[in-house]
Design an enzyme around this catalytic site. Sequence first.
Site, mmCIF file in Angstrom:
data_model
loop_
_atom_site.group_PDB
_atom_site.id
_atom_site.type_symbol
_atom_site.label_atom_id
_atom_site.label_comp_id
_atom_site.label_asym_id
_atom_site.label_seq_id
_atom_site.Cartn_x
_atom_site.Cartn_y
_atom_site.Cartn_z
ATOM 1 N N ASN A 11 0.874 -1.181 0.000
ATOM 2 C CA ASN A 11 0.000 0.000 0.000
ATOM 3 C C ASN A 11 0.910 1.231 0.000
ATOM 4 O O ASN A 11 1.432 1.618 1.037
ATOM 5 C CB ASN A 11 -0.888 -0.013 1.251
ATOM 6 C CG ASN A 11 -1.723 1.254 1.354
ATOM 7 O OD1 ASN A 11 -1.871 1.999 0.382
ATOM 8 N ND2 ASN A 11 -2.285 1.504 2.536
ATOM 9 N N TRP A 12 1.077 1.799 -1.171
ATOM 10 C CA TRP A 12 1.989 2.949 -1.280
ATOM 11 C C TRP A 12 1.408 4.222 -0.657
ATOM 12 O O TRP A 12 2.115 5.210 -0.502
ATOM 13 C CB TRP A 12 2.314 3.219 -2.748
ATOM 14 C CG TRP A 12 3.226 2.220 -3.391
ATOM 15 C CD1 TRP A 12 3.859 1.167 -2.791
ATOM 16 C CD2 TRP A 12 3.616 2.183 -4.775
ATOM 17 N NE1 TRP A 12 4.615 0.484 -3.716
ATOM 18 C CE2 TRP A 12 4.481 1.083 -4.939
ATOM 19 C CE3 TRP A 12 3.305 2.969 -5.885
ATOM 20 C CZ2 TRP A 12 5.045 0.758 -6.171
ATOM 21 C CZ3 TRP A 12 3.860 2.643 -7.113
ATOM 22 C CH2 TRP A 12 4.725 1.544 -7.249
ATOM 23 N N LYS A 13 0.117 4.205 -0.377
ATOM 24 C CA LYS A 13 -0.572 5.411 0.129
ATOM 25 C C LYS A 13 -0.306 6.572 -0.820
ATOM 26 O O LYS A 13 -0.196 6.374 -2.023
ATOM 27 C CB LYS A 13 -0.129 5.726 1.558
ATOM 28 C CG LYS A 13 -0.140 4.508 2.466
ATOM 29 C CD LYS A 13 0.007 4.859 3.906
ATOM 30 C CE LYS A 13 0.203 3.597 4.714
ATOM 31 N NZ LYS A 13 0.019 3.798 6.128
ATOM 32 N N HIS A 97 -9.540 1.077 4.762
ATOM 33 C CA HIS A 97 -8.253 1.319 5.423
ATOM 34 C C HIS A 97 -8.477 2.302 6.575
ATOM 35 O O HIS A 97 -9.299 3.216 6.477
ATOM 36 C CB HIS A 97 -7.244 1.887 4.424
ATOM 37 C CG HIS A 97 -5.851 1.923 4.977
ATOM 38 N ND1 HIS A 97 -5.432 2.925 5.813
ATOM 39 C CD2 HIS A 97 -4.815 1.059 4.852
ATOM 40 C CE1 HIS A 97 -4.180 2.675 6.169
ATOM 41 N NE2 HIS A 97 -3.787 1.553 5.602
ATOM 42 N N GLU A 99 -6.916 4.767 7.538
ATOM 43 C CA GLU A 99 -6.765 6.192 7.184
ATOM 44 C C GLU A 99 -8.024 6.720 6.513
ATOM 45 O O GLU A 99 -8.375 7.889 6.653
ATOM 46 C CB GLU A 99 -5.510 6.377 6.318
ATOM 47 C CG GLU A 99 -4.246 6.271 7.171
ATOM 48 C CD GLU A 99 -3.033 5.700 6.472
ATOM 49 O OE1 GLU A 99 -2.978 5.705 5.237
ATOM 50 O OE2 GLU A 99 -2.129 5.227 7.191
ATOM 51 N N GLU A 169 -5.472 -4.759 10.814
ATOM 52 C CA GLU A 169 -4.503 -3.681 10.967
ATOM 53 C C GLU A 169 -4.816 -2.882 12.229
ATOM 54 O O GLU A 169 -5.656 -1.968 12.200
ATOM 55 C CB GLU A 169 -4.569 -2.749 9.751
ATOM 56 C CG GLU A 169 -4.235 -3.426 8.449
ATOM 57 C CD GLU A 169 -3.619 -2.445 7.467
ATOM 58 O OE1 GLU A 169 -2.506 -2.706 7.006
ATOM 59 O OE2 GLU A 169 -4.240 -1.407 7.179
ATOM 60 N N GLY A 175 2.185 2.675 10.671
ATOM 61 C CA GLY A 175 3.096 3.794 10.463
ATOM 62 C C GLY A 175 3.765 4.285 11.734
ATOM 63 O O GLY A 175 4.363 5.354 11.766
ATOM 64 N N SER A 214 3.278 -1.746 10.555
ATOM 65 C CA SER A 214 4.717 -1.721 10.802
ATOM 66 C C SER A 214 5.393 -3.075 10.554
ATOM 67 O O SER A 214 6.285 -3.474 11.300
ATOM 68 C CB SER A 214 5.022 -1.200 12.211
ATOM 69 O OG SER A 214 4.583 0.144 12.334
ATOM 70 N N GLY A 235 2.781 -0.964 4.346
ATOM 71 C CA GLY A 235 2.813 0.457 3.992
ATOM 72 C C GLY A 235 4.241 0.918 3.769
ATOM 73 O O GLY A 235 4.843 0.707 2.707
ATOM 74 N N GLY A 236 4.818 1.565 4.771
ATOM 75 C CA GLY A 236 6.138 2.189 4.654
ATOM 76 C C GLY A 236 7.201 1.306 4.019
ATOM 77 O O GLY A 236 7.949 1.753 3.136
HETATM 78 C C1 PEP Z 1 -0.837 0.245 5.915
HETATM 79 O O1 PEP Z 1 -0.842 1.333 5.399
HETATM 80 O O2 PEP Z 1 -1.767 -0.527 5.665
HETATM 81 C C2 PEP Z 1 0.260 -0.108 6.820
HETATM 82 C C3 PEP Z 1 0.206 -1.257 7.426
HETATM 83 O O3 PEP Z 1 1.274 0.801 6.962
HETATM 84 P P1 PEP Z 1 2.715 0.564 7.676
HETATM 85 O O4 PEP Z 1 3.239 -0.743 7.159
HETATM 86 O O5 PEP Z 1 3.543 1.725 7.276
HETATM 87 O O6 PEP Z 1 2.447 0.494 9.155
#
Ligand code: PEP
Length: 252
Positions: A11-13, A97, A99, A169, A175, A214, A235-236
Amino acid sequence: MTQRRPLVAANWKMNGVLATIRPLVRDVLQGLTEDIHAEVVICPPYIYLSEVSALLAESSVQLGAQNLSQHGAGAYTGEISAAMLLDYNCRYVIVGHSERRYLYGESDELVAENFVAASNADIIPILCVGEQLQEREAGNTEEVVARQLDTVIDKAGIDTFAKAVIAYEPVWAIGTGRNATPDQAQEVHAFIRLRLARHDDTIADGIRVLYGGSVKADNAKELFSMADVDGGLIGGASLQADDFLAICQATR
Ligand code: PEP
């Protein structure tokens, strides 16, 4: 028990520009060796779906979107429909999600409608569920996850989950660099499966439940080794090819 093929979704966001996306996709494709048996999905920002779709065309990597509209077409400025996603070969779409839920006010009901819109178009929804920190601390994790899940089951029907993915999640882990422990993740993943099994054992057994929050190269293996963790939503760490590839490797 069903053998579930692991899935790792990036998930590049709202990250990247053409100049960084092109080398990132190239490096991921180059690094994906045949011994990685996980299904790999990349979810870029909408505006890059066309570009990434073309880059992935000859590969086994699937394309996903980060959201979609519950509507089919019409006066919905800024929205993107399922049919538009199909034009760019999106096989997956993230719905609900955290966010979207907490920054943009998406309710459980709207998430359920988005899930239905995806399913009706034969795009596989990756339904995100998870509790906020205060909900965990108050001991309400299962109640929150059950509510989020049940709203979608009620609206979409259990049969739609035969072609769906769930991502657990915990919001406090997204994040933040603070991941759930493997045991914490396993506990909720098992709960999700049990919740689905109230309606259909086969669907509960076959569905892939990803962990997100994370996930990094150095904690992925431990998390993915848990019985009910079938891969990750990343994500990151999906923004660096080496890190993302190491996470894909960790599903082995
Ligand atoms: C996400 O955006 O779904 C996520 C899990 O982000 P991160 O891995 O950065 O915590």
